[in-house]
Design an enzyme around this catalytic site. Structure first.
Site, PDB file in Angstrom:
ATOM      1  N   LYS A 157       0.845  -1.203   0.000  1.00  0.00           N
ATOM      2  CA  LYS A 157       0.000   0.000   0.000  1.00  0.00           C
ATOM      3  C   LYS A 157       0.880   1.254   0.000  1.00  0.00           C
ATOM      4  O   LYS A 157       1.476   1.598   1.018  1.00  0.00           O
ATOM      5  CB  LYS A 157      -0.918   0.039   1.234  1.00  0.00           C
ATOM      6  CG  LYS A 157      -1.994   1.116   1.062  1.00  0.00           C
ATOM      7  CD  LYS A 157      -2.551   1.660   2.348  1.00  0.00           C
ATOM      8  CE  LYS A 157      -1.778   2.805   2.902  1.00  0.00           C
ATOM      9  NZ  LYS A 157      -1.776   4.031   2.084  1.00  0.00           N
ATOM     10  N   GLY A 210       7.250   5.433   7.584  1.00  0.00           N
ATOM     11  CA  GLY A 210       6.388   6.601   7.709  1.00  0.00           C
ATOM     12  C   GLY A 210       6.696   7.335   9.003  1.00  0.00           C
ATOM     13  O   GLY A 210       7.787   7.219   9.561  1.00  0.00           O
ATOM     14  N   SER A 211       5.702   8.050   9.487  1.00  0.00           N
ATOM     15  CA  SER A 211       5.923   8.889  10.661  1.00  0.00           C
ATOM     16  C   SER A 211       5.966   8.041  11.936  1.00  0.00           C
ATOM     17  O   SER A 211       5.393   6.953  12.002  1.00  0.00           O
ATOM     18  CB  SER A 211       4.798   9.920  10.763  1.00  0.00           C
ATOM     19  OG  SER A 211       3.565   9.239  10.884  1.00  0.00           O
ATOM     20  N   THR A 212       6.627   8.579  12.930  1.00  0.00           N
ATOM     21  CA  THR A 212       6.720   7.870  14.214  1.00  0.00           C
ATOM     22  C   THR A 212       5.341   7.714  14.845  1.00  0.00           C
ATOM     23  O   THR A 212       5.034   6.672  15.439  1.00  0.00           O
ATOM     24  CB  THR A 212       7.701   8.616  15.146  1.00  0.00           C
ATOM     25  OG1 THR A 212       9.007   8.536  14.542  1.00  0.00           O
ATOM     26  CG2 THR A 212       7.760   7.997  16.524  1.00  0.00           C
ATOM     27  N   GLY A 215       3.668   4.894  13.093  1.00  0.00           N
ATOM     28  CA  GLY A 215       4.438   3.682  13.392  1.00  0.00           C
ATOM     29  C   GLY A 215       4.093   3.105  14.759  1.00  0.00           C
ATOM     30  O   GLY A 215       3.956   1.889  14.926  1.00  0.00           O
ATOM     31  N   GLU A 232      10.428   1.888   9.893  1.00  0.00           N
ATOM     32  CA  GLU A 232      11.412   2.929   9.545  1.00  0.00           C
ATOM     33  C   GLU A 232      10.692   4.256   9.724  1.00  0.00           C
ATOM     34  O   GLU A 232       9.779   4.574   8.962  1.00  0.00           O
ATOM     35  CB  GLU A 232      11.890   2.767   8.097  1.00  0.00           C
ATOM     36  CG  GLU A 232      12.658   1.496   7.832  1.00  0.00           C
ATOM     37  CD  GLU A 232      14.023   1.457   8.496  1.00  0.00           C
ATOM     38  OE1 GLU A 232      14.492   2.505   8.998  1.00  0.00           O
ATOM     39  OE2 GLU A 232      14.621   0.372   8.546  1.00  0.00           O
ATOM     40  N   CYS A 266      13.898  11.313   5.655  1.00  0.00           N
ATOM     41  CA  CYS A 266      14.043  10.882   7.052  1.00  0.00           C
ATOM     42  C   CYS A 266      15.478  11.027   7.527  1.00  0.00           C
ATOM     43  O   CYS A 266      15.732  11.176   8.713  1.00  0.00           O
ATOM     44  CB  CYS A 266      13.576   9.442   7.194  1.00  0.00           C
ATOM     45  SG  CYS A 266      14.341   8.377   5.966  1.00  0.00           S
ATOM     46  N   GLU A 358      10.815  16.759  14.071  1.00  0.00           N
ATOM     47  CA  GLU A 358      11.086  16.554  12.652  1.00  0.00           C
ATOM     48  C   GLU A 358      10.216  17.523  11.853  1.00  0.00           C
ATOM     49  O   GLU A 358       8.993  17.494  11.959  1.00  0.00           O
ATOM     50  CB  GLU A 358      10.749  15.114  12.268  1.00  0.00           C
ATOM     51  CG  GLU A 358      11.039  14.834  10.816  1.00  0.00           C
ATOM     52  CD  GLU A 358      10.698  13.402  10.407  1.00  0.00           C
ATOM     53  OE1 GLU A 358       9.576  12.951  10.669  1.00  0.00           O
ATOM     54  OE2 GLU A 358      11.578  12.749   9.817  1.00  0.00           O
TER      55      GLU A 358
END
Ligand code: NAD
Length: 455
Positions: A157, A210-212, A215, A232, A266, A358
């Site tokens: 996806k 993707g984003s923390t 995640g 990641e 990232c 970030e």
């Protein structure tokens, strides 16, 4: 969301609608998982040599379609065409590498009392891969290469904002001869299509970039079924410049280390830490270098920085620098597009959001430090630990600092640290597990031990 939901996919440089993309419902994700599940036994049974040949053919197909894929990526992400060409080439390299890994990911034979024990790397089954919008084709390849090499089938996806090259990759995989169902591409939103992969009982593992924040949610979702997961996530990497460094080289390299991909990287070295005696000199060199960055039409060969991905993302980036004194603010093209100027903040407030969070935009914060211990303490004072650089002519110190940093992937006297042959991943909130290199194969297979009695 109904099966008829759709989203306009935009060109971020022009705001033109490239296509109206239908969005998969949870039921359509279920169908993709069922197809991948049905294809799994036959794919697992393909001989290592034939599996390698198919992956190699896909690598060649990607290379053969380099211009088409690069133009699609540039149109959809807004990245400079030179970067897109490089990323398509790098994606092909990933498939070549993992084609070569298929017959080298072998088990052990272990002599034990009464017989022998053997280990096997078994496929997991159906793997769900969820990718972000900043490097759509490249990050898909990082996950797909090892997943397919290990004998898994995949439901992939992509981000609903930038699905075009991933959809094309799915078609190229079929043309390359991958059997139906081995790679299913579903385009849908995160909360509906992505989450359905997380909770689907027939999906054995989630590989996520993707984003923390997302995640964390995915890891919690996977915990319900003890589902395998690799993550990641975000970064706030430090670029540490000691007074004895080649300052010209460090300053010349610093802008690209954070402004590349318009800062939507990232690994962006978005905090530059500079030893106090050379702080002012370095900032002046950095500002000169930043002023030389070519921002503009992503289709022009000389362009180094394009627009941000969306209007919503631009508002988020703007929020970090609103009302902040800056040492440099670049210019952007007039007219449509989600442009944001390359920005240098020096000295930045260590407690500010722009230093701690970030940003994922072309904004660099420069901070002074006093000595080696201070540099390490500032660099490690972050929830993240993905990447970073150390600039010094003292090799022993550079290596000492590298060992002390809570960071997964570092470079010394360079800003380049990601290669298909070397492991990549983060410490702390930057993720879980490693991608690339032979290490990634462990994350896409299950180790089995078989004892064979010789009594
Ligand atoms: P994101 O987390 O918003 O989305 C990533 C993917 O997750 C998308 O496909 C999205 O649709 C999906 N998703 C969103 N919510 C979901 C949910 N509830 N369940 C399942 N799937 C869901 O990230 P993004 O904005 O697309 O990408 C930017 C982020 O990615 C940044 O934080 C960046 O640092 C990170 N990133 C990390 C790496 C790395 O290798 N460490 C590489 C690239 C990007």
């Amino acid at each position: 969301m109904s099966a008829s939901a759709a989203l306009d996919v935009l060109n971020p440089a022009t705001e033109e609608v490239l296509t109206r993309q239908p969005l998969a419902s949870a039921e359509e994700v279920d169908q993709a998982v069922a197809a991948a599940r049905a294809a799994a036994p036959a794919w697992r049974a393909v001989s290592p040599g034939d599996r390698a040949r198919l992956l190699r053919r896909l690598a060649v197909m990607i290379d053969d379609h380099r211009e088409e894929l690069a133009h699609l990526e540039t149109a959809n992400v807004g990245k400079p065409i030179a970067s897109s060409r490089g990323e398509v080439g790098a994606a092909a390299e990933v498939f070549h590498y993992y084609a070569g890994s298929v017959d080298k990911h072998v088990g052990d034979t272990i002599p034990v009392a009464g017989g022998v024990a053997m280990t096997f790397h078994e496929p997991l089954g159906v793997v769900g891969l969820i990718t972000p919008w900043n490097f759509p084709l490249l990050i898909a390849s990082w996950k797909l290469g090892p997943a397919l090499a290990c004998g898994n089938t995949v439901v992939l996806k992509p981000s609903e904002l930038t699905p075009l090259t991933t959809v094309r990759l799915g078609a190229l995989a079929l043309e390359a001869g991958l059997p139906e169902g081995v790679l299913e591409v579903v385009v849908g939103t995160g909360p509906e299509a992505g989450w359905r992969l997380v909770e689907h009982p027939d999906v054995a593992k989630i590989g996520f970039t993707g984003s923390t924040a997302v995640g964390r949610r995915i890891m919690a979702g996977c915990a319900e079924q003890v589902k395998r997961v690799t993550l990641e996530l975000g970064g706030k990497s430090a670029n540490i410049v000691f007074a004895d460094a080649d300052l010209d080289a460090a300053a010349a390299a610093a802008p690209n280390a954070v402004f590349d991909n318009t800062g939507q990287d990232c690994c962006a070295r978005s905090r530059v830490l500079v030893e106090r005696p050379v702080f002012d000199r370095f900032v002046s060199l950095l500002v000169d270098a930043a002023a030389g960055v070519v921002v503009g039409d992503p289709l022009a060969d000389a362009t180094e920085v394009g627009p941000l991905v969306s209007a919503a993302h631009r508002s988020k980036v703007e929020g970090f620098v609103d009302g902040v004194d800056v040492a440099f603010r670049g210019s952007v093209p007039d007219g449509p597009g989600f442009w944001f100027p390359c920005t240098v903040v020096a000295p930045a407030d260590p407690a500010s959001a722009l230093v701690r969070e970030e940003i994922f935009g072309p904004v660099v914060a420069v901070l002074p430090f006093d000595d080696e211990a201070d540099a390490i303490a500032i660099a490690n004072d972050s929830a993240y630990g993905l990447s970073g650089s150390i600039w010094s002519r003292d090799g022993s110190r550079a290596l000492r600092v590298a060992r002390a940093l809570e960071t997964g992937t570092l470079s010394i006297n360079s800003n380049s640290s990601v290669r298909v042959t070397t492991p990549f991943g983060g410490f702390k909130s930057s993720g879980l597990g490693r991608e690339l290199s032979m290490q990634a194969l462990a994350a896409y297979s299950e180790l089995k031990t078989v004892f064979f009695s010789t009594r």
